[in-house]
Write a protein that holds these residues in place. Structure first.
Motif, PDB file in Angstrom:
ATOM      1  N   LEU A  24       0.832  -1.202   0.000  1.00 21.67           N
ATOM      2  CA  LEU A  24       0.000   0.000   0.000  1.00 21.67           C
ATOM      3  C   LEU A  24       0.870   1.256   0.000  1.00 21.67           C
ATOM      4  CD1 LEU A  24      -2.651  -1.229   2.571  1.00 21.67           C
ATOM      5  CD2 LEU A  24      -3.005  -0.922   0.108  1.00 21.67           C
ATOM      6  N   LYS A  25       1.975   1.219   0.744  1.00 23.79           N
ATOM      7  CA  LYS A  25       2.888   2.368   0.762  1.00 23.79           C
ATOM      8  C   LYS A  25       3.546   2.537  -0.604  1.00 23.79           C
ATOM      9  CE  LYS A  25       6.902   4.414   2.844  1.00 23.79           C
ATOM     10  NZ  LYS A  25       8.111   4.254   3.616  1.00 23.79           N
ATOM     11  N   LYS A  26       4.010   1.438  -1.182  1.00 23.48           N
ATOM     12  CA  LYS A  26       4.656   1.505  -2.495  1.00 23.48           C
ATOM     13  C   LYS A  26       3.717   2.100  -3.535  1.00 23.48           C
ATOM     14  CE  LYS A  26       7.569  -2.534  -1.765  1.00 23.48           C
ATOM     15  NZ  LYS A  26       7.652  -3.968  -2.051  1.00 23.48           N
ATOM     16  N   LEU A  27       2.468   1.694  -3.461  1.00 19.67           N
ATOM     17  CA  LEU A  27       1.490   2.097  -4.470  1.00 19.67           C
ATOM     18  C   LEU A  27       0.970   3.520  -4.254  1.00 19.67           C
ATOM     19  CD1 LEU A  27       0.118   0.934  -6.943  1.00 19.67           C
ATOM     20  CD2 LEU A  27      -1.634  -0.012  -5.464  1.00 19.67           C
ATOM     21  N   PHE A  28       0.670   3.876  -3.017  1.00 17.46           N
ATOM     22  CA  PHE A  28      -0.011   5.143  -2.745  1.00 17.46           C
ATOM     23  C   PHE A  28       0.836   6.174  -1.992  1.00 17.46           C
ATOM     24  CE2 PHE A  28      -3.511   1.911  -2.730  1.00 17.46           C
ATOM     25  CZ  PHE A  28      -4.034   2.257  -3.962  1.00 17.46           C
ATOM     26  N   GLY A  29       1.924   5.757  -1.379  1.00 18.36           N
ATOM     27  CA  GLY A  29       2.747   6.677  -0.604  1.00 18.36           C
ATOM     28  C   GLY A  29       2.177   6.939   0.774  1.00 18.36           C
ATOM     29  N   LYS A  30       0.933   7.393   0.825  1.00 19.92           N
ATOM     30  CA  LYS A  30       0.282   7.716   2.094  1.00 19.92           C
ATOM     31  C   LYS A  30      -1.180   7.282   2.042  1.00 19.92           C
ATOM     32  CE  LYS A  30       0.808  11.645   4.605  1.00 19.92           C
ATOM     33  NZ  LYS A  30       0.700  13.079   4.907  1.00 19.92           N
ATOM     34  N   LEU A  31      -1.668   6.774   3.154  1.00 22.95           N
ATOM     35  CA  LEU A  31      -3.089   6.439   3.301  1.00 22.95           C
ATOM     36  C   LEU A  31      -3.675   7.303   4.405  1.00 22.95           C
ATOM     37  CD1 LEU A  31      -3.370   2.522   3.351  1.00 22.95           C
ATOM     38  CD2 LEU A  31      -3.864   4.065   1.469  1.00 22.95           C
ATOM     39  N   HIS A  32      -4.941   7.634   4.255  1.00 21.60           N
ATOM     40  CA  HIS A  32      -5.668   8.362   5.292  1.00 21.60           C
ATOM     41  C   HIS A  32      -6.721   7.427   5.878  1.00 21.60           C
ATOM     42  CE1 HIS A  32      -3.924  11.574   2.880  1.00 21.60           C
ATOM     43  NE2 HIS A  32      -4.072  12.356   3.931  1.00 21.60           N
ATOM     44  N   VAL A  33      -6.816   7.394   7.193  1.00 21.00           N
ATOM     45  CA  VAL A  33      -7.823   6.593   7.879  1.00 21.00           C
ATOM     46  C   VAL A  33      -8.442   7.423   8.992  1.00 21.00           C
ATOM     47  CG1 VAL A  33      -6.642   4.394   7.382  1.00 21.00           C
ATOM     48  CG2 VAL A  33      -6.218   5.557   9.560  1.00 21.00           C
ATOM     49  N   THR A 112      -3.836  -2.914  -9.672  1.00 21.65           N
ATOM     50  CA  THR A 112      -3.099  -1.658  -9.866  1.00 21.65           C
ATOM     51  C   THR A 112      -1.625  -1.846  -9.535  1.00 21.65           C
ATOM     52  OG1 THR A 112      -5.094  -0.399  -9.333  1.00 21.65           O
ATOM     53  CG2 THR A 112      -3.010   0.782  -9.209  1.00 21.65           C
ATOM     54  N   ALA A 113      -1.336  -2.566  -8.460  1.00 19.16           N
ATOM     55  CA  ALA A 113       0.058  -2.801  -8.062  1.00 19.16           C
ATOM     56  C   ALA A 113       0.807  -3.568  -9.144  1.00 19.16           C
ATOM     57  CB  ALA A 113       0.107  -3.551  -6.736  1.00 19.16           C
ATOM     58  N   LYS A 114       0.143  -4.538  -9.755  1.00 13.82           N
ATOM     59  CA  LYS A 114       0.796  -5.280 -10.839  1.00 13.82           C
ATOM     60  C   LYS A 114       1.009  -4.372 -12.051  1.00 13.82           C
ATOM     61  CE  LYS A 114       0.820  -9.116 -13.948  1.00 13.82           C
ATOM     62  NZ  LYS A 114       0.105 -10.177 -14.605  1.00 13.82           N
ATOM     63  N   ASN A 115      -0.020  -3.624 -12.417  1.00 13.45           N
ATOM     64  CA  ASN A 115       0.077  -2.733 -13.578  1.00 13.45           C
ATOM     65  C   ASN A 115       1.173  -1.683 -13.415  1.00 13.45           C
ATOM     66  OD1 ASN A 115      -1.994  -4.111 -14.831  1.00 13.45           O
ATOM     67  ND2 ASN A 115      -3.565  -2.637 -14.241  1.00 13.45           N
ATOM     68  N   LYS A 116       1.439  -1.281 -12.175  1.00 10.91           N
ATOM     69  CA  LYS A 116       2.468  -0.262 -11.926  1.00 10.91           C
ATOM     70  C   LYS A 116       3.842  -0.880 -11.631  1.00 10.91           C
ATOM     71  CE  LYS A 116      -0.438   3.540 -10.690  1.00 10.91           C
ATOM     72  NZ  LYS A 116      -0.079   4.673 -11.470  1.00 10.91           N
ATOM     73  N   GLY A 117       3.932  -2.201 -11.727  1.00 10.30           N
ATOM     74  CA  GLY A 117       5.215  -2.869 -11.554  1.00 10.30           C
ATOM     75  C   GLY A 117       5.627  -3.155 -10.117  1.00 10.30           C
ATOM     76  N   HIS A 118       4.703  -3.043  -9.163  1.00 10.42           N
ATOM     77  CA  HIS A 118       5.021  -3.329  -7.764  1.00 10.42           C
ATOM     78  C   HIS A 118       4.816  -4.797  -7.416  1.00 10.42           C
ATOM     79  CE1 HIS A 118       5.629   0.880  -6.935  1.00 10.42           C
ATOM     80  NE2 HIS A 118       4.425   1.160  -7.395  1.00 10.42           N
ATOM     81  N   LEU A 119       4.113  -5.524  -8.285  1.00 11.31           N
ATOM     82  CA  LEU A 119       3.895  -6.962  -8.122  1.00 11.31           C
ATOM     83  C   LEU A 119       4.202  -7.633  -9.452  1.00 11.31           C
ATOM     84  CD1 LEU A 119       0.423  -7.568  -6.365  1.00 11.31           C
ATOM     85  CD2 LEU A 119       2.675  -8.135  -5.456  1.00 11.31           C
ATOM     86  N   LYS A 120       4.878  -8.776  -9.396  1.00 11.37           N
ATOM     87  CA  LYS A 120       5.122  -9.521 -10.631  1.00 11.37           C
ATOM     88  C   LYS A 120       3.862 -10.261 -11.055  1.00 11.37           C
ATOM     89  CE  LYS A 120      10.055 -10.098 -10.398  1.00 11.37           C
ATOM     90  NZ  LYS A 120      11.064 -10.647  -9.546  1.00 11.37           N
TER      91      LYS A 120
END
Length: 151
Positions: A24-33, A112-120
């Motif tokens: 989640l950090k790799k993909l979004f940088g920051k999350l709000h909760v 999304t993580a796969k499409n952006k290269g964060h997951l194989k």
């Protein structure tokens, strides 16, 4: 990518259980909760997860048919013009969409993580998810694998 990413509890719990919270950090940088989501998650949160106080009472109207985490997450996402809400529960997703809030779910995050290269590949992560109590239908798995070009 939207400016503000708001997460409901289910995504945090799921990614924590399968050891993929950092995705989640790799993909979004920051999350709000919200504080409610923080309490429901019931784990220490890394510094890239920001707990934000609600400025409105929107969640009160939603809490009649959604749990508190979902209601406050939708309310928080509604406070931002350019947000994305990560929410898995169908009623919550429907309510957010009716309010014009863009949504994705935990499995959408994987695509999304796969499409952006964060997951194989998504398939091994889905295999880990299936070992948890997270409910996921065979049809949904097939759709996700198709979207991830792994079917």
């Amino acid at each position: 990518m939207p400016n503000v990413i708001v997460s409901d509890t289910s995504c945090l719990i799921l990614f924590y259980k399968i050891g993929e919270l950092d995705l989640l950090k790799k993909l979004f940088g920051k999350l709000h909760v919200t504080n409610i989501v923080l309490k429901e998650f019931n784990q220490p949160v890394p510094d890239w997860i920001e707990v934000v106080d609600l400025k409105t009472d929107v969640h009160k109207g939603l809490s009649g048919y959604l749990d508190a985490g979902e209601a406050t997450s939708i309310a928080l996402a509604s406070e931002y013009e350019d947000s994305l809400l990560i929410i898995d529960e169908i009623k919550g997703r429907k309510a957010a969409k009716e309010m014009g809030i863009p949504v994705t779910g935990s499995l959408g995050v994987l695509i999304t993580a796969k499409n952006k290269g964060h997951l194989k590949a998504v398939k091994p992560v889905i295999a880990k998810i299936q070992k948890t109590n997270f409910r996921i239908s065979k049809e949904l798995i097939e759709r996700v694998l198709e979207k991830a070009k792994e079917s």
